[in-house]
Design a protein around this motif. Sequence first.
Motif, short mmCIF file in Angstrom:
data_model
loop_
_atom_site.label_atom_id
_atom_site.label_comp_id
_atom_site.label_asym_id
_atom_site.label_seq_id
_atom_site.Cartn_x
_atom_site.Cartn_y
_atom_site.Cartn_z
N MET A 191 0.75 -1.17 0.04
CA MET A 191 -0.11 0.08 0.01
C MET A 191 0.77 1.34 0.11
O MET A 191 1.75 1.36 0.83
N PRO A 192 0.57 2.22 -1.02
CA PRO A 192 1.50 3.49 -0.79
C PRO A 192 1.55 4.06 0.41
O PRO A 192 0.41 3.96 1.04
N ARG A 193 2.47 4.66 0.86
CA ARG A 193 2.75 5.35 2.10
C ARG A 193 1.71 6.33 2.62
O ARG A 193 1.25 6.35 3.50
N GLN A 194 1.20 7.15 1.81
CA GLN A 194 0.30 8.16 2.17
C GLN A 194 -1.14 7.61 2.50
O GLN A 194 -1.88 8.02 3.49
N ILE A 195 -1.49 6.52 1.36
CA ILE A 195 -2.78 5.79 1.78
C ILE A 195 -2.73 4.96 3.05
O ILE A 195 -3.58 5.04 3.94
N GLU A 196 -1.55 4.55 3.58
CA GLU A 196 -1.42 3.89 4.80
C GLU A 196 -1.50 4.81 5.90
O GLU A 196 -2.05 4.62 6.96
N GLU A 197 -0.84 5.96 5.63
CA GLU A 197 -0.83 7.14 6.57
C GLU A 197 -2.40 7.62 6.79
O GLU A 197 -2.84 7.72 8.18
N ASP A 198 -2.98 7.98 5.97
CA ASP A 198 -4.52 8.32 5.80
C ASP A 198 -5.33 7.14 6.70
O ASP A 198 -6.15 7.60 7.57
N ARG A 199 -5.15 5.92 6.65
CA ARG A 199 -6.08 5.00 7.18
C ARG A 199 -5.53 4.95 8.62
O ARG A 199 -6.33 4.53 9.60
#
Length: 195
Positions: free
Chosen positions: A4-12
Amino acid sequence: MAHMPRQIEEDRRRIDEVLRRIEDARKASPERFLPIVGPVKGQVLYEAAVKVKPRRALELGTLVGYSALILAKADGDCAILTVEENPELAEEAKRNFEDAGVSDRIEVLVGDAKKAVKDLSGPFDLVFLDIWKEDYVEVLDDCVALLRSGGVLVADNVLQERPALHEFRRRVLSHPELETEVVEVRDGMSLSTKL
Ligand SMILES: C[S@@+](CC[C@H](N)C(=O)[O-])C[C@H]1O[C@@H](n2cnc3c(N)ncnc32)[C@H](O)[C@@H]1O
């Protein structure tokens, strides 16, 4: 998850933090009536949203924003409109959306969902119905009209033994425009696909 791309991981991760905070607040203060969908039925809602990949979702019954956050977590591109009649709860939900970093894609409409479903323009890809149970039957046809064909109506608490929900089950299971499955999880959820 590993890819999972880092930004999506951080958002979740931010959304998860707020979801946990709401769950913990409910446990810590059982005297406060906080009827969130909770993690078990929340998973059913999450999986429905992952499957539908909604671009536009409508929620009736925001409370403090727990289930709207589940929808936001399921699809990072989904614009969510959630309707709440209690202005104080709506403000609390907005704060939770800010803390979770999703306030740009969740709009809170303060007002009566029974009126909102008549005034809103569809189509929505997913509708989550979670207002007072006595009003489920009244809004059913308007919710169906707001859904696109192939869209999904999710309704919470449908297996509770209350006359209003008995009637809702009867109508949703026999609705000519819906194909409905009732999921026996806790007090039940119905998942209806618009034909
Ligand atoms: C069961 S709670 C919603 C829980 C929320 N969906 C969750 O899982 O986090 C029901 C909410 O719907 C709101 N509500 C009930 N009837 C409503 C109506 N006709 N219009 C708008 N909001 C309504 C209540 O104030 C309450 O906050």
